[in-house]
Each structure stands twice: as C-alpha cells, then as structure tokens.
Design an enzyme around this catalytic site. Structure first.
Site, PDB file in Angstrom:
ATOM      1  N   ALA A  68       1.005  -1.187   0.107  1.00  0.00           N
ATOM      2  CA  ALA A  68       0.161  -0.118  -0.127  1.00  0.00           C
ATOM      3  C   ALA A  68       0.753   1.230   0.063  1.00  0.00           C
ATOM      4  O   ALA A  68       2.060   1.189   0.395  1.00  0.00           O
ATOM      5  CB  ALA A  68      -0.897   0.098   1.043  1.00  0.00           C
ATOM      6  N   GLY A 109       0.649  -5.013   0.800  1.00  0.00           N
ATOM      7  CA  GLY A 109      -0.552  -5.228  -0.053  1.00  0.00           C
ATOM      8  C   GLY A 109      -0.336  -5.670  -1.310  1.00  0.00           C
ATOM      9  O   GLY A 109      -0.935  -6.364  -2.031  1.00  0.00           O
ATOM     10  N   GLU A 112      -0.517  -9.317  -1.108  1.00  0.00           N
ATOM     11  CA  GLU A 112      -2.022  -9.353  -0.661  1.00  0.00           C
ATOM     12  C   GLU A 112      -2.692  -9.263  -2.124  1.00  0.00           C
ATOM     13  O   GLU A 112      -3.605 -10.308  -2.550  1.00  0.00           O
ATOM     14  CB  GLU A 112      -2.511  -8.209  -0.015  1.00  0.00           C
ATOM     15  CG  GLU A 112      -2.237  -8.521   1.672  1.00  0.00           C
ATOM     16  CD  GLU A 112      -2.711  -7.648   2.488  1.00  0.00           C
ATOM     17  OE1 GLU A 112      -2.532  -6.235   2.162  1.00  0.00           O
ATOM     18  OE2 GLU A 112      -3.590  -7.902   3.263  1.00  0.00           O
ATOM     19  N   GLU A 132       3.808  -5.783   7.154  1.00  0.00           N
ATOM     20  CA  GLU A 132       3.169  -4.744   7.824  1.00  0.00           C
ATOM     21  C   GLU A 132       3.401  -4.491   9.180  1.00  0.00           C
ATOM     22  O   GLU A 132       3.567  -3.279   9.556  1.00  0.00           O
ATOM     23  CB  GLU A 132       1.654  -4.927   7.483  1.00  0.00           C
ATOM     24  CG  GLU A 132       0.991  -4.727   6.491  1.00  0.00           C
ATOM     25  CD  GLU A 132       1.066  -5.887   5.343  1.00  0.00           C
ATOM     26  OE1 GLU A 132       1.958  -6.770   5.719  1.00  0.00           O
ATOM     27  OE2 GLU A 132       0.245  -5.570   4.282  1.00  0.00           O
TER      28      GLU A 132
HETATM   29  C1  3H9 Z   1       0.373  -2.214   3.458  1.00  0.00           C
HETATM   30  O1  3H9 Z   1       0.658  -2.941   2.310  1.00  0.00           O
HETATM   31  C2  3H9 Z   1      -0.896  -2.458   4.088  1.00  0.00           C
HETATM   32  C3  3H9 Z   1      -1.599  -3.358   3.497  1.00  0.00           C
HETATM   33  O2  3H9 Z   1      -1.635  -4.689   4.116  1.00  0.00           O
HETATM   34  C4  3H9 Z   1      -3.241  -3.067   3.547  1.00  0.00           C
HETATM   35  C5  3H9 Z   1      -3.751  -1.595   2.965  1.00  0.00           C
HETATM   36  C6  3H9 Z   1      -5.211  -1.569   2.873  1.00  0.00           C
HETATM   37  N1  3H9 Z   1       4.787   3.313   0.155  1.00  0.00           N
HETATM   38  O3  3H9 Z   1      13.063   1.430   0.563  1.00  0.00           O
HETATM   39  P1  3H9 Z   1      13.847   2.210  -0.454  1.00  0.00           P
HETATM   40  C7  3H9 Z   1       9.452   4.582  -1.167  1.00  0.00           C
HETATM   41  S1  3H9 Z   1       1.628  -1.230   4.511  1.00  0.00           S
HETATM   42  C8  3H9 Z   1       5.204   4.571   0.007  1.00  0.00           C
HETATM   43  O4  3H9 Z   1      14.844   3.549  -0.535  1.00  0.00           O
HETATM   44  P2  3H9 Z   1      14.750  -0.193  -1.502  1.00  0.00           P
HETATM   45  C9  3H9 Z   1      10.445   5.032  -0.075  1.00  0.00           C
HETATM   46  O5  3H9 Z   1      10.121   5.716   1.002  1.00  0.00           O
HETATM   47  C10 3H9 Z   1       3.006  -1.419   3.306  1.00  0.00           C
HETATM   48  N2  3H9 Z   1       6.578   4.742  -0.443  1.00  0.00           N
HETATM   49  O6  3H9 Z   1      14.061   1.339  -1.908  1.00  0.00           O
HETATM   50  C11 3H9 Z   1      11.514   5.625  -0.868  1.00  0.00           C
HETATM   51  O7  3H9 Z   1      11.165   7.052  -1.386  1.00  0.00           O
HETATM   52  P3  3H9 Z   1      12.206   8.153  -1.589  1.00  0.00           P
HETATM   53  C12 3H9 Z   1       3.553  -2.752   3.451  1.00  0.00           C
HETATM   54  C13 3H9 Z   1       7.302   3.622  -0.359  1.00  0.00           C
HETATM   55  O8  3H9 Z   1      14.869  -0.557  -3.071  1.00  0.00           O
HETATM   56  C14 3H9 Z   1      11.388   4.877  -2.383  1.00  0.00           C
HETATM   57  O9  3H9 Z   1      10.320   4.297  -2.166  1.00  0.00           O
HETATM   58  N3  3H9 Z   1       5.036  -2.853   2.737  1.00  0.00           N
HETATM   59  C15 3H9 Z   1       6.794   2.289   0.080  1.00  0.00           C
HETATM   60  O10 3H9 Z   1      16.095  -0.286  -0.810  1.00  0.00           O
HETATM   61  C16 3H9 Z   1      12.455   3.704  -2.296  1.00  0.00           C
HETATM   62  O11 3H9 Z   1      12.587   3.020  -1.150  1.00  0.00           O
HETATM   63  C17 3H9 Z   1       6.176  -2.666   3.166  1.00  0.00           C
HETATM   64  O12 3H9 Z   1       6.284  -2.851   4.343  1.00  0.00           O
HETATM   65  C18 3H9 Z   1       5.281   2.260   0.430  1.00  0.00           C
HETATM   66  N4  3H9 Z   1       5.175   1.141   0.726  1.00  0.00           N
HETATM   67  O13 3H9 Z   1      13.866  -0.845  -1.016  1.00  0.00           O
HETATM   68  C19 3H9 Z   1       7.538  -2.556   2.255  1.00  0.00           C
HETATM   69  N5  3H9 Z   1       8.000   1.457   0.056  1.00  0.00           N
HETATM   70  O14 3H9 Z   1      12.861   7.644  -2.833  1.00  0.00           O
HETATM   71  C20 3H9 Z   1       8.199  -1.038   2.691  1.00  0.00           C
HETATM   72  C21 3H9 Z   1       8.923   2.398  -0.325  1.00  0.00           C
HETATM   73  O15 3H9 Z   1      11.357   9.370  -1.676  1.00  0.00           O
HETATM   74  N6  3H9 Z   1       9.257  -0.838   1.768  1.00  0.00           N
HETATM   75  N7  3H9 Z   1       8.501   3.496  -0.443  1.00  0.00           N
HETATM   76  O16 3H9 Z   1      13.141   8.167  -0.231  1.00  0.00           O
HETATM   77  C22 3H9 Z   1      10.441  -1.453   1.658  1.00  0.00           C
HETATM   78  O17 3H9 Z   1      10.815  -2.307   2.438  1.00  0.00           O
HETATM   79  C23 3H9 Z   1      11.362  -1.093   0.833  1.00  0.00           C
HETATM   80  O18 3H9 Z   1      11.262   0.215   0.398  1.00  0.00           O
HETATM   81  C24 3H9 Z   1      11.369  -1.820  -0.731  1.00  0.00           C
HETATM   82  C25 3H9 Z   1      12.471  -1.045  -1.554  1.00  0.00           C
HETATM   83  C26 3H9 Z   1      12.098  -3.234  -0.329  1.00  0.00           C
HETATM   84  C27 3H9 Z   1      10.045  -1.854  -1.273  1.00  0.00           C
END
Ligand code: 3H9
Length: 697
Positions: A68, A109, A112, A132
């Site tokens: 998400a 998400g 999901e 999450e």
């Molecule tokens: C969810 O999904 C809830 C659902 O169950 C239900 C909903 C109803 N959103 O980490 P990076 C940005 S909760 C917005 O440096 P990498 C991050 O801030 C979510 N932005 O790169 C950064 O921005 P900026 C569950 C996001 O390659 C840029 O993307 N998801 C999100 O080292 C690059 O990120 C998670 O827990 C996001 N979801 O790693 C995953 N994710 O360039 C959380 C990233 O402006 N994310 N950004 O600084 C991660 O673990 C890592 O970011 C990921 C990429 C592995 C995806």
C-alpha cells in the site's frame, strides 16, 4: 505490446489473448488510489473483452509491488474507493484466470494483491512477505486470512508476525507461488496464464486453514519489541482465520488494521521508516556530484571498534586491510573477530565456509603502507587528538591520491584532524557504534572542508555495508553523544535529588528505552566520560550546577562492568547489576555537599526530565545546523541509542506531546532548575509561530 493508460499509474495491453495489467507507479509501484482505480478498470476490461481469456498482473521497473502507499495512510486517498480489498475481491470473482508475475518485491499489500490472483509465479530472487508489522500494522487486505489457507498456519504466522520475507525459491517450496521463472515477467506471466487457462486453480478463498494453538506465539511477543502491539494483533488475525469464515475474518482483520493505522505506535514506526530513507539524502549536494566506489577498505586499529568495522566491510564482501602497531594486538583483534563470527555460526546464521570467506577478506598488516591502495581508510585508534593527528599525518603520506581518510572519532573535531593533512577535502568522520558489525547507525561527520564527493561516497559505502547513515556537522559529540550530555546530567541530578540508579533506569526502560542511563554508562565504561569531563572542565561555566556523583564513582576505580562495579555492583563474570550501598553513600554525600534536599521522585518526573533534556538539546542542534532535519535526530536516537522506535525518536515524541506542551514543560523546569533548562530558541520560535512540527523550521 501496445498499452493504453487506464489511470496515471496503470497500463493495459493484450498479447496472444492474455491481458497484461502493468503497475507503473515508481519507485515501488505502491498501491495508491490511482493504482487501485486503474487495476479495477483493467479487470472490467478483462471481463468485457471477448478476445481475452486470462490476465497477468506485473510491475514495471524494479519490482512487482512494495505494498500500500504508506504515504497516503491517514489521508482521504487511503480510504477513497475502490479499496484494495475490493480490488482483490474483483480479481477473485473474475471468471478468467489472473496470474501475478512477481519480480523484485511483493510486499504487504503487493503480496495480498497476488494472493487474490488465481496463480502466482516469481523470480528466484524475488522477495515476498507481509511486512506490515514492521510499520506497526497488520495486513489490511486479506493477507492474514488468505496466507494461512495457502501455506498453513505455522508458516503464515512466521511470515506475518515477524514480517519475514522469503525468496521466490522458498515461496515455491511453501506453495506460495506455483513456479519460479526467469526473465521478463510479462512474457513469463503470459505463458503461465495461457497454461493456467487449461488448468483452473481452486483459488485461495475456497481453502480451509487448519486448527492451531496460538498461546505460545502470543506469549513470545516481548513487551519491549518495537512492534509488540502489531505482533499481538497479527496473532489475533491469524487465529480469526482459523475460527471464522473468510468474509468475517476479512472484516475482523480490517478492523484491526484500522485501529493500528490510527494509533500512535504505527505512526511513529512509519515516521522512522521514512526518516531513515530521508537521512541518507544530503540537501545541498550538487546533482552532478561524482561518487567514488569503495573497492578496497582499510581500518587502522584492531581493537573492538576497528575489528567490528573491518567485519562490517567483510560482511558486505569488501576486502579490507587491518592495521595494528604490534603483532600481539593484531592477534588479539583477529581472535576477537573469529570468536564473534563463530558465535554467529553457532546460531546457524553463517556457515563455516562463510566464516572463512569473511575472515579471508580481512588482510592483516603491521605496515601502514599496506593501506596505500585503499579507497577508504578508517582510523579507529585511541580517542585522543594527538594520537589521531599523528595517524592522519602518516596516512596522508602513504595513501593514494583521492583516497577517503575517515576518523571513527565519537566527539573530536574532524576539522582539526583534517587540518594536519594536505587533503582536508578527503577527510571525514565516520562514527560507528559498538558493536560496529551489528549496530546500524553511522554518523557521517562532515567537516568544513569535506568535499561533496567524499560525503556522497561515504553515504553510498555506508548503505552498501548495511548501515543507516546520518549526515551531521562537527561539534562536541556530534548529534548522539552531544544529546547524551544533558540526558546524563539530568539522570545524575535525579540521583542527588532522591532517586536511586535503579529507579531512574527502571523508569526509563518502562518508557521504552532499551537500557537505563546508568546501565548504559556501566556497560560503556565510566572512564570514557570521565576523561571527557576532565578535558572539558576548563570550559564548564562555574556558576552552573554540577553533579559530582559520576566523578566520585570513578575516583574509586569503579569504571562499570569491566571493573565489576560502577553505578551498580557485578558478580564475577556476570552482567547482572546489583544495587550497591557504596553508591548510595556517594550519592547521599554529594547531595549533602551540594545542599540538595532529597525527596521522593515519581517515575513520570524522571522520564520528563531525561527525555525533555534530549528534546531541548535536539532543538538546539537543529537550529545550529549540526543535524539537517529533526527526523535525522530521531534516526540517530532510534538506531543508535535505544530510543523506542514505537515512540518515533525524541523529536517525533515531542511533536506527539505537542510542541506547545513540550515548551511549557521545559519552561516549568527552567523555572525550578535554572539555566540548564533555558528553552531552545528554535522551540520558542516554532511555538510562537503556531507550528506543530519541527520540520516546518
Ligand atoms: C501495506 O501494504 C498495508 C496493506 O496490508 C493494506 C492496506 C489496506 N509506500 O526503501 P527504498 C518509498 S503497508 C510509499 O529506499 P529499496 C521510499 O520511501 C506497506 N513509499 O528502496 C523511498 O522513497 P524516496 C507494506 C514507499 O529498493 C522509495 O520508495 N510494505 C513504500 O531499498 C524507495 O524505497 C512494506 O512494508 C510504500 N509502501 O527498498 C514495504 N515503500 O525515494 C516497505 C517504499 O522518496 N518498503 N517507498 O526516499 C520496503 O521495504 C522497501 O522500500 C522496498 C524497496 C523493499 C520496497
């Protein structure tokens, strides 16, 4: 394949009778509102298009989907329809099979969404997980209900409760994906969809999860875990999956998600998530700044710190030269490193071959000239300016042009060190935290002369070795240790005023600090701060209150755990602190001498005094430009000083209290305790301007 745009972030095309729904929302294809709108519209097309027999959902760029859009949480966009759950229900209801073709990541998400599909395939190195909980949440679009139905309750619990990620290969082993593919997700997805058409999948919805005893998992949640609330809710949701029909389980899960997303703990953890990513960015670096890759590193000094730093590089596969002055010290250092690796191997986290490989990357030497080829040299010798200057003069003479010369100083002036070299632009501070192979924080200390290339190269190298770099400027103690000074000052004043070391430590650990201030002091060694106090004594304003308790403790040769006594007493070979009447006597005597009347103190007062001391100093540091942002200070405290992540760091904590309330409390403390509590002018300015956040400054 020609595609049409269905929303700002979703494209649609067809290929050999298969529809391709492409998520195109860089950088991580987060499922923001426009993505949900686009996917829903694409599914309508799939249903209507008679030339289409199946569909593939794939992600453009680096991965399938990072979940998400967390930035939209707590904004109207998060709840604007269609919700993710509705999009997934639409996929499940599709008469034509839908395949998720996963490369890069499918997290939260994103997974999901894939779980709603009839089939899933993934590249071998893809990372899949319901992460999450790391953001203080539970999955909110069916993850906790569908995953146990697909892979079994025990595996699902492991993934959901701990936010663990698995590779595509492991996911195939678990039955989370049907198959592993290589190459282009669209091509692989299209081929799989054509085959899927012939062999319809039963769909996760129709599967039933098995019974499971959840009590042990619930009991295993530690009260101090950074996301204890979310972990407990995750267990509850998994349990609901085993007891309730799917629709009711989905409603239950969503209610728990809604409750957590509105709560302060998740907001704080999300703040920390974005703060860490922001901290690596340097506001004033020119866009065309060249970055030097660190192919070869060198560490000067094989003590605990130097050894840990060398291990951090070896762990990332970077060869490192380790220098010591004499063979004995070098041997001791190497033995310590091997011992640490062996402990990790005994826990099953490294194989014997990996230990050898890492040790093999560390080349030991007694000749400083062996650092000549290093791209980055990190000095980790005794914390003494003259010793450091001597090392830098010698490094300047032997290191290749363009090599970065870094000092691991925790408080000394990088500018003064740089000035003894002929290349101050290449000199920088890299303040690692002990144990340096484990602790994530790295203060990157920018001197007045440090060049943009040196700075950018160091933040890049820090990320390569798995650190959370925070760029700071030069001052006594930089951000972290400078803020400790008023924190420890208050912790010691509280002793004189009537608290015991254990009351102070317990009050702060109850607040969420990993350890209390006196426990930390005993662990770190009281002699280090004693030396600093003696060094700074000539500049200490004589009229300000000064607590002699730590000096008196040190005068008795009590330097903490390493001497078996400090603020506490320790049994031989044990780290368990025992209250010590000797210390009580020292405290009582210091209070008498200082004319402080002892009284009963509440835990609330202890927490307020110590934590607001951090906040006030943090505001001052921010105003001086020592830290770039308030959120950088939070990263320093959460990742290096045991501040509870679920409170977001001291500056975020002050924002949750209210900046106005924070200032009011500091003013009240100023009134009672005097000049030490002069409110930071920045805090006063912000409150006067009606600001509610530090970042508005
Ligand atoms: C969810 O999904 C809830 C659902 O169950 C239900 C909903 C109803 N959103 O980490 P990076 C940005 S909760 C917005 O440096 P990498 C991050 O801030 C979510 N932005 O790169 C950064 O921005 P900026 C569950 C996001 O390659 C840029 O993307 N998801 C999100 O080292 C690059 O990120 C998670 O827990 C996001 N979801 O790693 C995953 N994710 O360039 C959380 C990233 O402006 N994310 N950004 O600084 C991660 O673990 C890592 O970011 C990921 C990429 C592995 C995806």
């Amino acid at each position: 394949m020609k595609t049409v745009v269905l929303s700002e972030t979703v494209r649609y095309g067809t290929q050999d009778g298969v529809a391709v729904i492409l998520l195109d929302n860089p950088p991580v294809n987060a499922l923001g509102h426009s993505v949900r709108v686009g996917v829903a519209a694409a599914l309508d097309r799939v249903a209507e298009d008679t030339g289409v027999h199946a569909a593939v959902i794939a992600g453009s760029g680096r991965g399938f989907c990072g979940g998400a859009d967390v930035r939209q949480f707590n904004t109207p966009a998060a709840t604007a329809g269609p919700m993710l759950g509705e999009v997934i229900a639409k996929i499940e209801a599709s008469a034509k099979p839908v395949v998720a073709a996963i490369h890069g990541v499918a997290l939260g998400g994103g997974l999901e969404l894939a779980l709603g599909c009839h089939h899933r395939i993934a590249t071998a190195d893809a990372r899949l997980g319901l992460t999450e909980v790391t953001l203080g949440l539970v999955p909110g679009a069916g993850g906790t209900q569908r995953l146990p139905r697909l892979v079994g309750v025990a595996e699902a619990l492991d993934l959901v409760q701990h936010g663990r990620r698995v590779t595509g290969v492991r996911a195939a082993g678990l039955g989370l994906v049907d198959a592993v593919f290589e190459g282009d997700p669209i091509a692989a997805g299209t081929a799989h969809a054509a085959a899927a058409e012939a062999v319809p999948a039963p769909g996760v919805r129709s599967m039933a999860p098995t019974e499971f005893d959840f009590s042990a998992r619930r009991d295993a949640v530690g009260a101090k875990d950074r996301n204890a609330l979310a972990q407990r809710a995750a267990v509850d949701c998994l349990e609901a999956a085993t007891r309730l029909p799917l629709e009711e389980g989905l409603t239950y899960e969503r209610a728990r998600f809604d409750e957590l997303v509105a709560g302060p703990e998740s907001k704080a953890l999300r703040h920390v998530f974005f703060a860490e990513r922001q901290a690596a960015k340097i506001a004033d670096l020119p866009a065309d700044t060249a970055v030097r890759e660190v192919v070869q590193a060198a560490v000067i000094g094989a003590g605990t710190m130097g050894g840990g730093i060398a291990m951090a590089f070896a762990n990332a596969g970077i060869p490192v030269v380790l220098f010591e002055r004499d063979q004995q010290a070098l041997d001791r250092g190497l033995a310590r490193m091997r011992h640490n690796y062996d402990i990790t191997a005994a826990k099953g986290r490294l194989t014997a071959a990996q230990v050898e490989e890492r040790m093999g990357l560390i080349r030991r030497t007694l000749d400083l000239a062996d650092a000549a080829d290093a791209d980055l040299v990190i000095e980790a010798v005794f914390e003494d300016m003259d010793v450091k200057k001597d090392v830098f003069r010698r490094l300047d003479a032997v290191c290749k042009p363009g090599a970065i010369l870094a000092s691991n100083t925790s408080r000394l002036s990088v500018d003064e060190i740089a000035a003894v070299t002929s290349r101050p632009q290449d000199v920088i501070g890299l303040h690692f935290f002990s144990p340096a192979n484990i602790m994530r924080l790295l203060e990157v200390v920018r001197g007045d002369a440090t060049s943009p290339t040196t700075l950018a190269s160091c933040t890049r190298a820090a990320q390569r070795i798995g650190k959370a770099p925070v760029v700071v400027r030069v001052c006594e103690g930089f951000v972290g240790n400078r803020m400790l000074t008023p924190y420890w000052r208050e912790a010691n004043f509280l002793l004189e005023e009537g608290a015991s070391p254990q009351q102070v430590d317990q009050a702060l650990t109850r607040f969420g600090m990993a350890m209390g201030p006196h426990n930390v002091a005993d662990l770190a060694g009281l002699d280090i701060n004693w030396a600093t106090r003696k060094r700074l004594a000539p500049t200490r304003p004589a009229h300000l209150r000064y607590c002699r308790v730590p000096d008196r403790i040190c005068e008795q040769g009590r330097f903490g755990q390493k001497t078996g006594a400090g603020y506490y007493r320790y049994e031989e070979g044990s780290r368990i602190p025992h209250p010590d009447p000797v210390v009580d006597e020292i405290i009582a005597r210091c209070a008498r001498e200082a004319g402080v009347e002892r009284r009963a103190l509440t835990d609330d007062e202890i927490v307020e005094r110590c934590i607001l001391a951090l906040v006030n100093e943090g505001a001052q540091i921010l105003a001086e430009g020592i830290a770039q942002r308030a959120s950088d200070i939070d990263v320093v405290y959460v990742s290096g000083y045991g501040f509870p992540a679920w409170r977001g760091g001291p500056m975020h904590y002050a924002e949750t209290l209210g900046l106005d309330v924070t200032l009011e409390r500091i003013r009240a403390l100023h009134e009672v305790h005097g000049e030490h509590w002069t409110p930071a002018p920045l805090l006063q300015r912000l409150v006067a301007a009606g600001a509610t956040r530090f970042e508005t400054c």
